[in-house]
Design an enzyme around this catalytic site. Structure first.
Site, PDB file in Angstrom:
ATOM      1  N   ASN A 179       0.817  -1.213   0.000  1.00 32.88           N
ATOM      2  CA  ASN A 179       0.000   0.000   0.000  1.00 32.88           C
ATOM      3  C   ASN A 179       0.855   1.270   0.000  1.00 32.88           C
ATOM      4  O   ASN A 179       0.703   2.147   0.851  1.00 32.88           O
ATOM      5  CB  ASN A 179      -0.922   0.011   1.225  1.00 32.88           C
ATOM      6  CG  ASN A 179      -2.385   0.084   0.846  1.00 32.88           C
ATOM      7  OD1 ASN A 179      -2.741   0.710  -0.158  1.00 32.88           O
ATOM      8  ND2 ASN A 179      -3.234  -0.543   1.635  1.00 32.88           N
ATOM      9  N   ASP A 274      -8.250  -3.799  -0.930  1.00 39.30           N
ATOM     10  CA  ASP A 274      -8.540  -4.298   0.414  1.00 39.30           C
ATOM     11  C   ASP A 274      -9.416  -5.543   0.345  1.00 39.30           C
ATOM     12  O   ASP A 274      -9.232  -6.496   1.102  1.00 39.30           O
ATOM     13  CB  ASP A 274      -9.234  -3.221   1.244  1.00 39.30           C
ATOM     14  CG  ASP A 274      -8.397  -1.963   1.410  1.00 39.30           C
ATOM     15  OD1 ASP A 274      -7.158  -2.064   1.347  1.00 39.30           O
ATOM     16  OD2 ASP A 274      -8.978  -0.879   1.581  1.00 39.30           O
TER      17      ASP A 274
END
Length: 354
Positions: A179, A274
């Site tokens: 991320n 996610d």
């Protein structure tokens, strides 16, 4: 690799614990520049809490550990995340720092017209550290899920992440989603983002990384060469699919598995990363083969892509298992649109909007 994790029989042990910052998100009531949007709807946002919300909706026991302000926005986050069935008992409240918030436009995040305005500097989450957080609660899962957003928030947060990714006996299976957010690291002042994230990833057991954020390396094999330590590395390749490198016990050699992405009628290109992690972790907890773990990741991502917000209701477990078990030709024929998670037709049929 299985998610056996710690051997404690304490009653507070759950399937997955996620640590990270969650923020109140303000979503525009109509398309346009932030300067022109007259009103916003309130929602929640946070990579790590998104993962456990999806997992809880899929039937797993989960816990979110974070730090929010002793304010109304903090109340909203704790209540909203808890409403998904996530245990929020270990969330700390900070009387001196606010809960982070952000505003975004309605457009696709991949376009230049997309705007995001963060108000998170000095937030309660930035005060997360080894001393301010409950390490026993953080380590109380079969899996501990972390992301590269947390270490960018402050030097204390980075110190906490170094502690949690240190290899030591008895720790949970550590899952790390790289991320990489360059904007967060630009003014961080406590390290160069790509180097810090690579170092943290080396301490994890399972790593998720997008090919476009993988330190400028070309292709999954190059990413694996730079990151040989994790037992399982998943390189996400966008619309092309995902490739997993799974080091087999005994030989130390990699088993390489690639699964193409699904054809999806996209409603909003948010939340897919996610959701992919949640799907992969769900299948890992159930000790599915790596190919099926990747397919469950793609299915959860498709659920997120076919709804307007970041969080989607996942497909029923037997429905997802049926689709994940398709042969390659049937998998390639799938086309998923809004409402597909409720579809109960034959697994070899095209799944589309009713």
């Amino acid at each position: 690799m299985t998610a056996t994790g710690r051997t404690s029989t304490a009653p507070d042990v759950v399937d997955v614990v996620a640590l990270g910052e969650s923020m109140v998100t303000f979503l525009p009531s109509r398309p346009g520049r932030l300067a022109d949007v007259p009103s916003f709807d309130r929602a929640i946002g946070g990579a790590e809490s998104n993962v456990v919300c999806v997992l809880a909706a899929a039937g797993h026991s989960t816990r979110w550990v974070g730090r929010v302000g002793a304010d109304g926005f903090g109340d909203h986050l704790v209540e909203a995340i808890g409403a998904y069935g996530v245990d929020v008992s270990a969330v700390r409240r900070d009387p001196a720092r606010p809960t982070g918030i952000y505003f975004r436009t309605a457009g696709d995040r991949a376009t230049d017209a997309h705007e995001v305005a963060y108000y998170r500097a000095g937030s309660a989450a930035s005060a997360m550290s080894v001393d301010t957080m409950d390490l026993d609660a953080i380590r109380s899962g079969r899996v501990l899920h972390l992301s590269g957003i947390t270490p960018a928030l402050s030097a204390d947060c980075l110190g906490l992440m170094r502690e949690l990714t240190a290899r030591r006996p008895g720790r949970p299976l550590v899952s790390f989603d790289v991320n990489h957010r360059p904007g967060l690291w630009r003014d961080a002042g406590h390290g160069h983002g790509p180097e810090v994230l690579l170092d943290l990833a080396r301490g994890a057991d399972l790593v998720f990384v997008g090919e476009d954020e993988a330190w400028g390396l070309g292709g999954p094999e190059a990413v694996r060469a730079a990151l040989p330590e994790p037992e399982l590395l998943v390189v996400k390749q966008g619309a092309s699919g995902a490739t997993a490198f799974h080091r087999t016990a005994g030989t130390g050699a990699d088993e390489v598995t690639s699964v193409p992405a699904l054809t999806v009628d996209v409603v909003a290109a948010v939340g897919a990363g996610d959701a992919f992690a949640a799907g992969f972790l769900s299948a890992t907890l159930r000790e599915k083969p790596v190919r099926e773990r990747l397919r469950h990741g793609h299915l959860m991502a498709a659920a997120a892509l076919t709804v307007p917000g970041d969080l989607a209701t996942p497909p029923a477990r037997d429905h997802a298992d049926r689709l994940a078990a398709l042969d390659d030709a049937a998998w390639g024929r799938l086309r998923l649109g809004p409402g597909w998670t409720q579809d109960v037709r034959g697994a070899d049929e095209e799944v589309r909007t009713p």
